[in-house]
Design a protein around this motif. Structure first.
Motif, short mmCIF file in Angstrom:
data_model
loop_
_atom_site.label_atom_id
_atom_site.label_comp_id
_atom_site.label_asym_id
_atom_site.label_seq_id
_atom_site.Cartn_x
_atom_site.Cartn_y
_atom_site.Cartn_z
N ALA A 114 77.04 -31.93 -32.43
CA ALA A 114 77.87 -33.09 -32.08
C ALA A 114 78.24 -33.06 -30.60
CB ALA A 114 79.13 -33.09 -32.94
N GLU A 115 78.51 -31.85 -30.07
CA GLU A 115 78.85 -31.73 -28.66
C GLU A 115 77.66 -32.10 -27.78
OE1 GLU A 115 80.39 -28.30 -25.51
OE2 GLU A 115 80.36 -27.92 -27.67
N LYS A 117 75.22 -34.11 -28.63
CA LYS A 117 75.03 -35.55 -28.73
C LYS A 117 76.02 -36.29 -27.85
CE LYS A 117 74.88 -39.32 -32.09
NZ LYS A 117 75.02 -39.69 -33.53
N SER A 118 77.27 -35.83 -27.85
CA SER A 118 78.30 -36.46 -27.02
C SER A 118 77.96 -36.34 -25.54
CB SER A 118 79.66 -35.82 -27.31
OG SER A 118 80.65 -36.33 -26.45
N THR A 119 77.44 -35.17 -25.16
CA THR A 119 77.04 -34.96 -23.76
C THR A 119 75.92 -35.91 -23.36
OG1 THR A 119 77.68 -32.64 -23.91
CG2 THR A 119 76.20 -33.27 -22.10
N VAL A 121 75.22 -38.82 -24.72
CA VAL A 121 75.75 -40.19 -24.61
C VAL A 121 76.51 -40.39 -23.31
CG1 VAL A 121 77.39 -41.82 -25.63
CG2 VAL A 121 75.86 -40.52 -27.11
N GLU A 122 77.30 -39.39 -22.93
CA GLU A 122 78.07 -39.48 -21.69
C GLU A 122 77.14 -39.54 -20.47
OE1 GLU A 122 81.46 -36.91 -19.24
OE2 GLU A 122 80.82 -36.32 -21.26
#
Length: 348
Positions: A114-115, A117-119, A121-122
């Motif tokens: 999840a981390e 994926k978040s990175t 997206v950012e």
């Protein structure tokens, strides 16, 4: 810090054990023990490491640690949890039971994914922001500077060349942003691959990266069998390291030995593969009758595979119970185990 599992969770701040809707007070040392085992999984934690972590700057004997482990197990049973908890690694220390360890590994993997994926997206959002041309109008000073530069360029190279130079500068700026995003995305991808390699079982990750996972194996379970194997044994024991000598003996006889630590996995494997014999311990994961219950479940499913109970203590009642449930024998020494089990391979 909170340790969360399927059937229970531990709140170290409140010193509480949560099992369903029940909340039980628990001592700090019990929590420190479980935290230490969780941090070391899948490796075991030596007695010295446990003593240093739980009783820092205090001299205590191994008996204190043994009593703490025993008391921790009793607290969980009294609170209503009878599942796997702490595994004893004889002569070395203790390990978190593999069922709980797998849950922690899955949680860590999901969090890392999840981390990542978040990175990603950012990084994508930053790229879109950086790639958008500025809409702020130039100041009067900037307009004069651009006009003077354009006039000087047009005077020496002509108006078309000056326009091309401006476009090249803009393209160069976009390329710099793109390569920065590409590099960061590559780092995030490499991080994800590292996490896959760390948390997935070694056999799965090896097959995944070699491509074998997507191809049909030519011979089921061949990776665990000696060359020219004449048959297989399914060995069910929550402490398989206790049987390394016996396992090596059978493998020298060209017999594949497959270890599992739960009755559920044993039943699944019996439904998938053929074994010449099943060897099981008696007590497992807090259930003192686990071996007998496994035998009864095997026979209830129609499996006729020879079954041997390999344990430390033999009694008339235990022998009768195994025979009545369809087992072959209760065995307490290795020589008898070899002699009985090998009879099922002599005719192969």
């Amino acid at each position: 810090m909170t340790l969360s599992f399927t059937e229970f969770s531990i709140d170290s701040a409140a010193l509480e054990l949560h099992i369903g809707e029940h909340v039980v007070a628990i001592d700090e040392r019990h929590i420190l023990l479980l935290q230490q085992l969780a941090e070391h999984f899948p490796d075991h934690c030596s007695k010295q490491q446990c003593l240093a972590h739980i009783w820092p700057d205090t001299i205590v004997s191994d008996m204190s640690l043994s009593k703490l482990v025993s008391d921790t197990r009793k607290i969980f049973v009294k609170a209503g949890y009878n599942g796997p908890l702490i595994q004893t690694v004889h002569g070395r220390g203790y390990r978190l039971e593999h069922v709980l360890g797998k849950q922690l590994a899955a949680q860590a993997f999901a969090s890392s994914a999840a981390e990542a994926k978040s990175t990603a997206v950012e990084l994508g959002d930053n790229y879109q922001t950086n790639s958008t041309p500025p809409t702020t109008a130039p100041t009067a000073t900037q307009e004069n500077s651009i006009s003077n530069n354009q006039q000087a360029s047009q005077a020496s190279q002509g108006p078309l060349v000056g326009t091309q130079a401006i476009k090249q500068v803009e393209a160069s700026g976009n390329n710099i942003n793109w390569w920065e995003v590409a590099a960061k995305t590559l780092l995030a991808f490499l991080l994800l691959i590292t996490l896959l390699w760390q948390f997935l079982p070694s056999s799965f990750s090896d097959r995944l990266f070699s491509g074998e996972l997507f191809s049909e194996p030519s011979k089921p379970l061949a990776y665990s069998e000696p060359n020219g194997a004449i048959g297989r044994i399914l060995w069910v024991d929550d402490n398989p390291e206790n049987n390394l000598v016996e396992k090596a003996y059978f493998e020298q006889k060209k017999i594949g030995v497959y270890n599992t630590v739960t009755s559920e996995e044993a039943l699944m494997l019996l439904s998938m593969y053929r074994y010449q014999a099943v060897i099981s311990d008696m007590g497992r994961h807090g259930d003192s009758l686990a071996g007998l219950k496994l035998l009864q479940a095997i026979r209830a499913k129609g499996h006729k595979t020879p079954f041997y109970l390999y344990t430390y203590v033999e009694s008339a009642g235990l022998v009768d119970a195994i025979y009545e449930s369809g087992g072959q024998a209760v065995i307490i020494d290795s020589e008898s185990l070899y002699r009985n089990v090998l009879t099922h391979f002599e005719s192969n």
